[in-house]
Design a protein around this motif. Sequence first.
Motif, PDB file in Angstrom:
ATOM      1  N   THR A  52      43.339  33.854  40.268  1.00 15.68           N
ATOM      2  CA  THR A  52      42.059  33.171  39.835  1.00 15.68           C
ATOM      3  C   THR A  52      41.036  32.742  40.823  1.00 15.68           C
ATOM      4  O   THR A  52      40.178  32.986  40.729  1.00 15.68           O
ATOM      5  CB  THR A  52      42.318  32.417  38.753  1.00 15.68           C
ATOM      6  OG1 THR A  52      43.563  33.046  37.856  1.00 15.68           O
ATOM      7  CG2 THR A  52      41.230  32.137  37.896  1.00 15.68           C
ATOM      8  N   GLY A  79      36.874  35.480  32.354  1.00 20.76           N
ATOM      9  CA  GLY A  79      38.059  36.047  31.656  1.00 20.76           C
ATOM     10  C   GLY A  79      38.676  37.412  32.459  1.00 20.76           C
ATOM     11  O   GLY A  79      39.861  37.534  32.194  1.00 20.76           O
ATOM     12  N   ILE A  80      37.828  37.821  33.101  1.00 20.07           N
ATOM     13  CA  ILE A  80      38.514  39.028  34.088  1.00 20.07           C
ATOM     14  C   ILE A  80      39.276  38.362  35.026  1.00 20.07           C
ATOM     15  O   ILE A  80      40.517  39.084  35.109  1.00 20.07           O
ATOM     16  CB  ILE A  80      37.262  39.649  34.791  1.00 20.07           C
ATOM     17  CG1 ILE A  80      36.482  40.566  33.706  1.00 20.07           C
ATOM     18  CG2 ILE A  80      37.814  40.951  35.660  1.00 20.07           C
ATOM     19  CD1 ILE A  80      35.061  41.280  34.083  1.00 20.07           C
ATOM     20  N   PHE A 109      42.450  37.566  33.303  1.00 15.54           N
ATOM     21  CA  PHE A 109      43.384  38.773  32.990  1.00 15.54           C
ATOM     22  C   PHE A 109      44.047  39.176  34.132  1.00 15.54           C
ATOM     23  O   PHE A 109      45.503  39.349  34.153  1.00 15.54           O
ATOM     24  CB  PHE A 109      42.334  39.792  32.272  1.00 15.54           C
ATOM     25  CG  PHE A 109      43.318  41.003  32.141  1.00 15.54           C
ATOM     26  CD1 PHE A 109      44.120  41.418  31.171  1.00 15.54           C
ATOM     27  CD2 PHE A 109      43.258  41.928  33.260  1.00 15.54           C
ATOM     28  CE1 PHE A 109      44.723  42.579  30.862  1.00 15.54           C
ATOM     29  CE2 PHE A 109      43.900  43.372  32.912  1.00 15.54           C
ATOM     30  CZ  PHE A 109      44.623  43.571  31.961  1.00 15.54           C
ATOM     31  N   ALA A 138      47.958  39.204  34.197  1.00 11.32           N
ATOM     32  CA  ALA A 138      48.686  40.576  34.248  1.00 11.32           C
ATOM     33  C   ALA A 138      49.715  40.957  35.363  1.00 11.32           C
ATOM     34  O   ALA A 138      50.601  41.206  35.427  1.00 11.32           O
ATOM     35  CB  ALA A 138      47.821  41.762  33.991  1.00 11.32           C
ATOM     36  N   LEU A 179      47.126  43.199  25.966  1.00  6.71           N
ATOM     37  CA  LEU A 179      46.011  42.558  26.765  1.00  6.71           C
ATOM     38  C   LEU A 179      45.003  43.454  27.250  1.00  6.71           C
ATOM     39  O   LEU A 179      43.966  42.934  27.383  1.00  6.71           O
ATOM     40  CB  LEU A 179      47.032  42.100  27.847  1.00  6.71           C
ATOM     41  CG  LEU A 179      47.922  40.929  27.477  1.00  6.71           C
ATOM     42  CD1 LEU A 179      48.863  40.594  28.753  1.00  6.71           C
ATOM     43  CD2 LEU A 179      47.054  39.778  26.974  1.00  6.71           C
ATOM     44  N   VAL A 180      45.382  44.701  27.684  1.00  5.93           N
ATOM     45  CA  VAL A 180      44.346  45.567  28.339  1.00  5.93           C
ATOM     46  C   VAL A 180      43.433  45.964  27.168  1.00  5.93           C
ATOM     47  O   VAL A 180      42.050  45.748  27.534  1.00  5.93           O
ATOM     48  CB  VAL A 180      45.081  46.974  28.728  1.00  5.93           C
ATOM     49  CG1 VAL A 180      43.952  47.925  29.150  1.00  5.93           C
ATOM     50  CG2 VAL A 180      45.852  46.573  29.832  1.00  5.93           C
ATOM     51  N   LEU A 200      40.942  43.203  26.624  1.00  4.98           N
ATOM     52  CA  LEU A 200      40.158  42.862  28.115  1.00  4.98           C
ATOM     53  C   LEU A 200      38.918  43.720  27.927  1.00  4.98           C
ATOM     54  O   LEU A 200      37.840  43.263  28.158  1.00  4.98           O
ATOM     55  CB  LEU A 200      40.898  43.225  29.350  1.00  4.98           C
ATOM     56  CG  LEU A 200      40.012  43.435  30.490  1.00  4.98           C
ATOM     57  CD1 LEU A 200      39.630  42.151  31.177  1.00  4.98           C
ATOM     58  CD2 LEU A 200      40.943  44.294  31.732  1.00  4.98           C
ATOM     59  N   THR A 217      36.379  37.078  26.751  1.00  4.63           N
ATOM     60  CA  THR A 217      37.477  37.776  27.443  1.00  4.63           C
ATOM     61  C   THR A 217      38.536  36.760  27.544  1.00  4.63           C
ATOM     62  O   THR A 217      39.521  36.914  27.130  1.00  4.63           O
ATOM     63  CB  THR A 217      36.970  38.325  28.565  1.00  4.63           C
ATOM     64  OG1 THR A 217      35.879  39.271  28.363  1.00  4.63           O
ATOM     65  CG2 THR A 217      38.283  39.222  29.288  1.00  4.63           C
ATOM     66  N   GLY A 218      38.250  35.798  28.089  1.00  7.56           N
ATOM     67  CA  GLY A 218      39.188  34.512  28.535  1.00  7.56           C
ATOM     68  C   GLY A 218      39.684  33.909  27.138  1.00  7.56           C
ATOM     69  O   GLY A 218      40.911  33.924  27.178  1.00  7.56           O
ATOM     70  N   ILE A 221      42.056  36.245  25.068  1.00  6.89           N
ATOM     71  CA  ILE A 221      43.312  36.555  25.874  1.00  6.89           C
ATOM     72  C   ILE A 221      44.164  35.202  25.862  1.00  6.89           C
ATOM     73  O   ILE A 221      45.386  35.427  25.555  1.00  6.89           O
ATOM     74  CB  ILE A 221      42.903  36.915  27.252  1.00  6.89           C
ATOM     75  CG1 ILE A 221      42.523  38.435  27.335  1.00  6.89           C
ATOM     76  CG2 ILE A 221      44.339  36.805  28.144  1.00  6.89           C
ATOM     77  CD1 ILE A 221      42.170  38.929  28.601  1.00  6.89           C
TER      78      ILE A 221
END
Length: 372
Positions: free
Chosen positions: A31, A66-67, A70, A74, A95-96, A99, A233-234, A237
């Motif tokens: 991250t 969020g990308i 993820f 992952a 999860l995918v 995303l 996104t974040g 998730i």
Amino acid sequence: MDLLKSFFENFSIPIFYVKFVAGTLLAFLITFYMIPIIVKISRRKNLMDEPGLRSSHQRKIPNLGGIALFASLAISASIFAFELFELYKFLFASLVILLYVGVMDDIVVMRAYKKLLAQIVVVTLLVVGSDVRIKSFFGVFGIHEIGYVASVLFSIFTFIILINAFNLIDGIDGLAGGYSIICSAMFGISYFRLGPLNYPLVVLSGVIIGAVSGFLYYNLSNQRQRKIFMGDTGSMILGFLLGFTAICFIDIFIDEKFPGVPRYYLKSVPAIAMAILILPIIDTFNVIIIRLVNRKSPFIADKNHIHHSMLRLGMTHRRATFYIILYYLFVVSVVYYFRHLEVNLLLFLVMGIGLIGAYIPKLILYLREKGN
């Protein structure tokens, strides 16, 4: 992995501790090093969050953090908590999909009903396909074991509420991320105390903590060029994963041979799980009540959230986040202290103290305006 296990066992180091530390550290590093790249691309392509009605910021800020969350979750979980993906076959697929839906919403803004339909599909995959569901109410409203269909429907509803509730509290810097770390730490400690069979979930909790910590370094930055939001996104998730860990936590106390019968003496586990996730639950409940009382749609954005009330008191984002999290840590502490109370009474206590916290800033604002 067996070779690695043998290597550390030669030094009397349990492989679990290696997985936990390595998973947490790897998630943080992924991250931490991905976000500057995402910020650079977002600014170059103008993939920014525009200030709106519900916004508490005044400038355009990249919102694709969020990308990175993820990717770190992952990769790290697949390596160090791979047992979860073997046991829960649809976890990674869910999860995918989240995303994809989140990135689409962060870039082009999806219609609410399309996003809701996608969330229902994702959650149904996990609940039905991997059997991650609430199987007992532990005596809440006099209900113990619940039937399969009712269990599936209620679990899907719970997941949807938590996913969107985390999205709603993501309104000021650090709040959704900071609260996710606190929730993950509490669930992780609980899983650790419940024994080695739950160690993969402890590692997952550590991975979430590491990933979100790397994100918060930039989200809480005072330098505009480094700042980033997690976006839908974040928040989706994180809400999904925390819902997953909460339901798994409740399920630990169910004996598979005797569904509906608590495996351990602690029968107030639903109240404990709700206490850990109390902030997004109370904030969503409070906002819906206010909108209905004012005869407005519960789906229209406004500034009636707890964090908005804190900002109106003149607090900075950091200070508001600190006080909100501190209060709800107090709620968890109270509930844990009284954990042996009857479950309905304990749930009433959770909701009562939680709602008091939601209205304290409003009361202070009222008294301040009245005094002027």
